[in-house]
Design an enzyme around this catalytic site. Structure first.
Site, short mmCIF file in Angstrom:
data_model
loop_
_atom_site.label_atom_id
_atom_site.label_comp_id
_atom_site.label_asym_id
_atom_site.label_seq_id
_atom_site.Cartn_x
_atom_site.Cartn_y
_atom_site.Cartn_z
N GLU A 30 5.82 5.65 7.47
CA GLU A 30 5.59 6.68 5.77
C GLU A 30 6.35 8.09 6.45
OE1 GLU A 30 4.13 6.25 2.73
OE2 GLU A 30 3.48 4.22 3.53
N SER A 45 0.87 -0.74 0.37
CA SER A 45 0.45 -0.19 -0.71
C SER A 45 0.56 0.93 0.52
CB SER A 45 -1.02 0.23 0.89
OG SER A 45 0.26 -0.22 1.89
N1 DGL Z 1 2.45 -2.26 4.72
C1 DGL Z 1 0.82 -2.89 4.80
C2 DGL Z 1 1.55 -4.35 6.30
O1 DGL Z 1 1.95 -4.86 5.89
C3 DGL Z 1 -0.18 -2.49 5.30
C4 DGL Z 1 -0.15 -0.64 6.00
C5 DGL Z 1 -1.53 -0.11 5.30
O2 DGL Z 1 -1.81 0.33 4.50
O3 DGL Z 1 -2.46 0.62 6.28
O4 DGL Z 1 0.02 -4.12 6.71
#
Ligand code: DGL
Length: 262
Positions: free
Chosen positions: A151, A10
């Site tokens: 982020e 994401s």
């Molecule tokens: N990096 C993602 C995960 O491993 C999710 C982050 C998100 O978009 O909430 O769950």
């Protein structure tokens, strides 16, 4: 770029998976996709995540013709991995919470699972806990805040230690939390700030994540592949939201020097 490995998340989280893949396969061309148009996944419904991830990976497969896809996101994998595999002919490697290695490592038989809210409520996680950690206390905490913190860190905007401590308290202040000695970083964003979490932790904790295992699996599936374009790296964003320009130095550190938009 011919037949790259396509790494999907994401946002920037999948960079924590890209790193060990790059170490094992330095010559593989990589297309790293951050779904900035759909970020964050962790606060969305199962239906929203599954629909979006399947549709996007279909479009991305047509455009980039990957040799293999890595869904470098626990939320997307625990919800949509089976759907994606059913829809595409390309091999797909998923990311699931590293509960098994955590259960092997814990001495106190109490582990924490830190992920997104969507991940920690998945039946997939119930199954991992039942299959591999049946004799352990398994506490879970979903944190959208830690995703935002990671982020921001990658954009050069560090969060104070107290923010990390607050996230950890959400896990460790639960009943039995004082026994936890091992914490699964069940969101790919979190290993990117693993040192910061460790520094804010009230006592020494072991943090485990799935990055190495995914890289091993990816290298195994691609054993013998010959790469004709040494190690190129491209980052693809699904929208211009989210201050992509501020990410350029971090992307370059991960070898992603070209930028593209879907
Ligand atoms: N990096 C993602 C995960 O491993 C999710 C982050 C998100 O978009 O909430 O769950």
């Amino acid at each position: 770029m011919s037949q790259p490995i396509l790494i999907f998340d994401s946002g920037v989280g999948g960079l924590s998976v890209l790193r060990p893949i790059r170490e094992r396969l330095p010559n593989a061309p990589i297309v790293y996709v951050a779904d900035t148009g759909g970020f964050p996944y962790g606060t969305k419904s199962e239906m929203e995540v599954a629909t979006r991830v399947c549709a996007l990976l279909g479009r991305l497969t047509e455009r980039y013709r990957p040799r293999l896809i890595v869904i470098a996101c626990n939320t997307a994998s625990t919800i949509a991995l089976a759907h994606v595999r059913a829809a595409l002919e390309v091999p797909v490697v998923g990311t699931v919470p590293a509960i098994k290695p955590a259960a092997e490592a814990t001495r106190t038989r109490a582990i924490g699972v830190l992920g997104t809210a969507a991940t920690v409520r998945q039946p997939y996680v119930d199954r991992l806990a039942a299959d591999f950690a049946a004799d352990c206390l398994v506490l879970r905490h979903g944190s959208a805040k830690l995703v935002e913190i990671a982020e921001a860190e990658l954009r050069g905007r560090p969060a104070p230690r107290s923010d990390y401590a607050e996230v950890l308290a959400g896990l460790l202040d639960q009943p039995g939390g004082d026994r936890v000695d091992t914490v699964v970083l069940a969101c790919t964003h979190f290993p990117l700030v693993g040192d910061r979490l460790a520094a804010a932790s009230p006592r020494p904790l072991a943090f485990v994540d799935g990055g190495e295992g995914i890289a091993r699996r990816t290298a195994h599936l691609l054993a013998g592949a010959d790469w004709d374009e040494a190690g190129a790296g491209r980052a693809v964003f699904t929208s211009r939201n989210g201050d992509v320009d501020a990410l350029r130095p971090a992307l370059a550190r991960f070898g992603l020097t070209e930028i593209d938009y879907l």
